[in-house]
Design an enzyme around this catalytic site. Structure first.
Site, short mmCIF file in Angstrom:
data_model
loop_
_atom_site.label_atom_id
_atom_site.label_comp_id
_atom_site.label_asym_id
_atom_site.label_seq_id
_atom_site.Cartn_x
_atom_site.Cartn_y
_atom_site.Cartn_z
N HIS A 1 0.86 -1.20 0.00
CA HIS A 1 0.00 0.00 0.00
C HIS A 1 0.89 1.25 0.00
CE1 HIS A 1 -3.77 2.22 1.61
NE2 HIS A 1 -2.84 3.13 1.37
N HIS B 1 1.46 5.48 -1.92
CA HIS B 1 1.00 6.58 -2.78
C HIS B 1 2.20 7.22 -3.45
CE1 HIS B 1 -3.02 6.61 -0.81
NE2 HIS B 1 -2.32 6.14 0.20
N LYS C 1 -9.75 -0.51 -5.14
CA LYS C 1 -9.74 0.14 -3.83
C LYS C 1 -11.08 0.80 -3.53
CE LYS C 1 -7.94 2.01 -0.06
NZ LYS C 1 -6.85 2.97 0.09
N HIS D 1 -10.42 1.06 2.48
CA HIS D 1 -10.17 2.08 3.51
C HIS D 1 -11.33 1.95 4.50
CE1 HIS D 1 -8.51 6.00 5.00
NE2 HIS D 1 -9.66 5.92 5.65
N HIS E 1 -4.21 -0.60 6.15
CA HIS E 1 -3.69 0.19 7.28
C HIS E 1 -4.57 0.11 8.54
CE1 HIS E 1 -6.47 2.91 5.32
NE2 HIS E 1 -5.60 3.34 4.43
N ASP F 1 1.66 2.68 3.45
CA ASP F 1 0.79 3.85 3.27
C ASP F 1 1.63 5.12 3.16
OD1 ASP F 1 -1.53 5.27 2.86
OD2 ASP F 1 -2.07 5.38 4.98
C1 NCD Z 1 -3.46 9.03 2.11
C2 NCD Z 1 -3.04 10.06 1.05
O1 NCD Z 1 -2.44 11.09 1.43
O2 NCD Z 1 -3.28 9.83 -0.13
N1 NCD Z 1 -3.45 9.67 3.40
C3 NCD Z 1 -3.39 9.08 4.60
O3 NCD Z 1 -3.52 9.76 5.60
N2 NCD Z 1 -3.19 7.79 4.73
C4 NCD Z 1 -4.77 8.44 1.78
C5 NCD Z 1 -5.11 7.19 2.57
O4 NCD Z 1 -4.51 6.14 2.38
O5 NCD Z 1 -5.99 7.26 3.43
ZN ZN Z 2 -3.12 5.11 1.73
#
Ligand code: NCD
Ligand code: ZN
Length: 347
Positions: free
Chosen positions: A17, A19, A103, A140, A178, A251
């Site tokens: 996971h 970003h 997702k 989520h 998460h 995450d």
């Molecule tokens: C994530 C993001 O910034 O894209 N932020 C976070 O707090 N984890 C999005 C997510 O996974 O919830």
């Molecule tokens: Zn995330």
């Protein structure tokens, strides 16, 4: 007394996971995502989100252009589920061989999730198609009802949304992303057969006191939000227990410094400068370094039905400091654990 190991070698981990964002951000985020990992599940919450197989193909190309030459790292793409995602798109995703999950963001639950799902009831045929082809549903797991306290949103989600969903689709492969609470640990490890879960470094290392006592620390603010210590302990025990339903998902979520240190700061912690070391630190504190490889490198592929990586990494017991900041776009980014000292280093 047992001699403490000074070096450990494990099968190369994957991050289930993360970003990366898009555009110029990829120049920074992609090379860092390759650090210590062989594969990464790429979250689709771009603006606009990655809702179709065609968009995922294009996003994947932009990512691949930024993979360092000497790296074997591979991005595993994910579709962003909306009220309008069709079973046909699921079949197309399955056949694409580049998409490894879909997702589910409840609309408005977190960063860039406004076009997420508003009504699960409309998606029965889509979930049935996912169940049929074995496509993983990544969730989520927080309700968005404004009357539910932010610290209770995950536990309420399990009772009111997740349990009915997995009763209706008992063989749908679900990854609860998460996880942050004792309730999630209990549900995943004891009450459910089909639901697995990823765990972040921040939810293992910190609790809400770390974020809020004697001053607010915006770089620890993420969603789901850090919980009280009892929940942190439950996550620590579960992650280090060797339970096969739990795996690594950082995450890691970059936001520029001014977006975090802001009167309405963004949610997300950027951990990719030291991710595998942060987990090693946690497992070492629990005398469970022997369980790190399962959590980081085996339970995830087992769940996703993918082969183990055939390369290895080594971590050395060596003190080093996480950088205080790095350059990001035209500004800077503050990593998780900025300036703190670690006892393990990837070599
Ligand atoms: C994530 C993001 O910034 O894209 N932020 C976070 O707090 N984890 C999005 C997510 O996974 O919830
Ligand atoms: Zn995330």
């Amino acid at each position: 007394m047992m001699q403490k190991s000074t070096e450990i070698k494990i099968r190369k981990p994957d991050d289930w996971h993360l970003h990366l964002r898009d555009g110029d951000a990829l120049k920074v985020t992609v090379p860092n995502a390759c650090r210590g990992f062989n594969r990464g599940i790429i979250m689709p919450n771009l603006v606009p989100p990655v809702t179709t197989v065609d968009l995922a193909h294009e996003y994947r190309k932009r990512i691949v252009q930024n993979i360092p030459q000497d790296s074997s790292w591979q991005p595993l793409m994910v579709l962003f589920l909306t009220d309008r995602t069709t079973p046909e798109e699921i079949y197309k995703a399955h056949e694409s061989k580049i998409i490894f999950g879909v997702k589910l963001y409840p609309a408005g639950a977190t960063t860039n999730s406004d076009t997420g799902v508003t009504n699960l009831g409309k998606l029965n045929k889509t979930f049935a198609a996912m169940q049929e082809v074995g496509m993983v549903l990544q969730i989520h797991g927080e309700v968005t009802d404004k009357n539910i306290d932010i610290f209770d949103r995950e536990a309420v989600f399990i009772e009111t949304i997740l349990k009915p969903l997995v009763e209706k689709f008992p063989t749908l492969k679900v990854s609860l992303e998460h996880i942050t609470t004792e309730e999630s640990v209990t549900f995943v490890t004891k009450d459910s057969d089909s639901v697995h879960a990823s765990i972040t470094p921040q939810h293992l290392l910190y609790n809400r006191n770390d974020m809020l006592v004697s001053g607010i620390r915006p770089h620890l603010f993420c969603l789901p939000i850090l919980k009280r210590e009892r929940h942190q302990q439950a996550l620590l025990e579960a992650a280090t227990s060797g339970n096969k339903k739990l795996y690594l998902g950082t995450d890691s979520a970059p936001h520029a410094r001014d977006q975090k240190e802001n009167c309405c700061g963004c949610a997300g912690c950027y951990s990719h400068l030291s991710a595998i070391e942060l987990y090693a630190e946690v497992f070492d504190q629990f005398n469970a370094l022997d369980k790190l490889e399962g959590f980081a490198s085996m339970h995830g592929p087992d769940f996703y039905g993918l082969p183990y990586n055939d390369s290895f990494i080594s971590l050395k017991r060596q003190k080093w400091k996480i950088p205080s900041s790095i350059k990001y776009l035209n500004t800077e980014l503050i990593p998780l654990g900025a300036n703190s000292e670690l006892n393990w280093k990837l070599i």
